[in-house]
Design an enzyme around this catalytic site. Structure first.
Site, PDB file in Angstrom:
ATOM      1  N   ALA A  56      45.379  33.336  34.535  1.00 42.93           N
ATOM      2  CA  ALA A  56      44.845  33.995  33.338  1.00 42.93           C
ATOM      3  C   ALA A  56      44.098  35.228  33.814  1.00 42.93           C
ATOM      4  O   ALA A  56      43.211  35.132  34.679  1.00 42.93           O
ATOM      5  CB  ALA A  56      43.912  33.061  32.589  1.00 42.93           C
ATOM      6  N   ILE A  82      42.205  32.507  38.255  1.00 42.14           N
ATOM      7  CA  ILE A  82      41.748  33.771  37.684  1.00 42.14           C
ATOM      8  C   ILE A  82      42.537  34.913  38.306  1.00 42.14           C
ATOM      9  O   ILE A  82      42.590  35.058  39.531  1.00 42.14           O
ATOM     10  CB  ILE A  82      40.245  33.985  37.926  1.00 42.14           C
ATOM     11  CG1 ILE A  82      39.441  32.836  37.286  1.00 42.14           C
ATOM     12  CG2 ILE A  82      39.796  35.337  37.355  1.00 42.14           C
ATOM     13  CD1 ILE A  82      39.602  32.693  35.792  1.00 42.14           C
ATOM     14  N   LYS A  83      43.149  35.712  37.441  1.00 47.15           N
ATOM     15  CA  LYS A  83      43.927  36.858  37.917  1.00 47.15           C
ATOM     16  C   LYS A  83      43.050  38.103  37.837  1.00 47.15           C
ATOM     17  O   LYS A  83      42.463  38.390  36.789  1.00 47.15           O
ATOM     18  CB  LYS A  83      45.156  37.038  37.031  1.00 47.15           C
ATOM     19  CG  LYS A  83      46.435  37.437  37.745  1.00 47.15           C
ATOM     20  CD  LYS A  83      47.580  37.560  36.756  1.00 47.15           C
ATOM     21  CE  LYS A  83      48.906  37.645  37.449  1.00 47.15           C
ATOM     22  NZ  LYS A  83      50.026  37.850  36.496  1.00 47.15           N
ATOM     23  N   VAL A  84      42.937  38.806  38.965  1.00 48.11           N
ATOM     24  CA  VAL A  84      42.128  40.031  38.988  1.00 48.11           C
ATOM     25  C   VAL A  84      43.008  41.180  39.475  1.00 48.11           C
ATOM     26  O   VAL A  84      43.906  40.977  40.292  1.00 48.11           O
ATOM     27  CB  VAL A  84      40.898  39.898  39.903  1.00 48.11           C
ATOM     28  CG1 VAL A  84      40.000  38.761  39.445  1.00 48.11           C
ATOM     29  CG2 VAL A  84      41.284  39.714  41.367  1.00 48.11           C
TER      30      VAL A  84
END
Ligand code: G3P
Length: 217
Positions: A56, A82-84
């Site tokens: 996400a 967590i996608k950064v």
């Protein structure tokens, strides 16, 4: 090699789960927009559908906003990753989250230098976008080869997650290079099963079988 589905469409995910080939899911803001649904409801539903990692992506570009969004997203499911973005603030957050044991997928990677920094920042996954490099006339798989070599040289645990995959050859090439994961649009996963000679051969088998007048049951 693990296969993730690159979609935020829960119906597409449900349709492919019975294949046993879905090891996780990746989403991004464009895929969420395409779904037409609320991001929090969608990510929570996907996390309940699959056991593997569900990426996400934060939408803030400044560190403070990224931190707030990452907190909200990570509470949506135990398997949220967590996608950064591959930016300075993105990697600062990557280090913070990975130090807390939260999986991070560093996305929008287009160079080996970026991938090396992401591994040093403790990323669980790096997402090099091979299709978008191909679109420019480069060979995206050369980047995958370089990253696999660099990660092997230093025994990084960061997993190479081949992204922006467009066709079955990307799947084969990624496996030949030893990538850990590939994320595929659902339509591309379905294509992997297909070959015209399989269809032709099956039709011939069934035709010959029909001529025997036999039945197995
Ligand atoms: O979700 C990340 C990546 O797979 C996006 O691919 O097709 O938009 O370049 P694409």
């Amino acid at each position: 090699m693990k296969i993730f589905l690159d979609t935020a469409n829960c119906d597409e995910i449900k349709a492919l789960l019975p294949t046993g080939m879905v090891d996780g899911v990746t989403t991004n803001p464009s895929l969420i927009a395409k779904s037409g649904r609320d991001i929090k409801q969608t990510i929570a539903e996907i996390c309940a559908l699959v056991d593997g990692p569900v990426s996400a992506e934060v939408t803030a570009i400044e560190l403070s906003g990224m931190r707030e969004e990452a907190k909200v997203l990570s509470e949506l499911g135990k398997n949220v990753t967590i996608k950064v973005p591959m930016t300075t603030d993105g990697l600062i957050l990557c280090r913070e989250l990975s130090d807390k044991g939260i999986m991070v997928n560093v996305t929008l990677c287009f160079s080996a230098a970026q991938a090396l920094l992401a591994a040093k920042a403790g990323a669980a996954f790096i997402s090099p976008f091979v299709g978008r490099l191909d679109d420019l006339g480069a060979d995206g798989m050369n980047l995958i080869a370089d990253i696999c070599t660099i990660y092997s040289n230093y025994e990084f645990s960061t997993e190479v997650l081949v992204a922006s995959a467009r066709h079955p050859q990307h799947f084969v090439d990624a496996a030949l290079l030893g990538a850990d994961v590939i994320t595929l649009p659902p339509v591309t996963l379905a294509q992997l099963y297909k070959h015209p000679l399989t269809d032709k051969g099956l039709a011939a088998f069934l035709s010959d079988w029909e001529n025997t007048g036999q039945s197995i049951t």
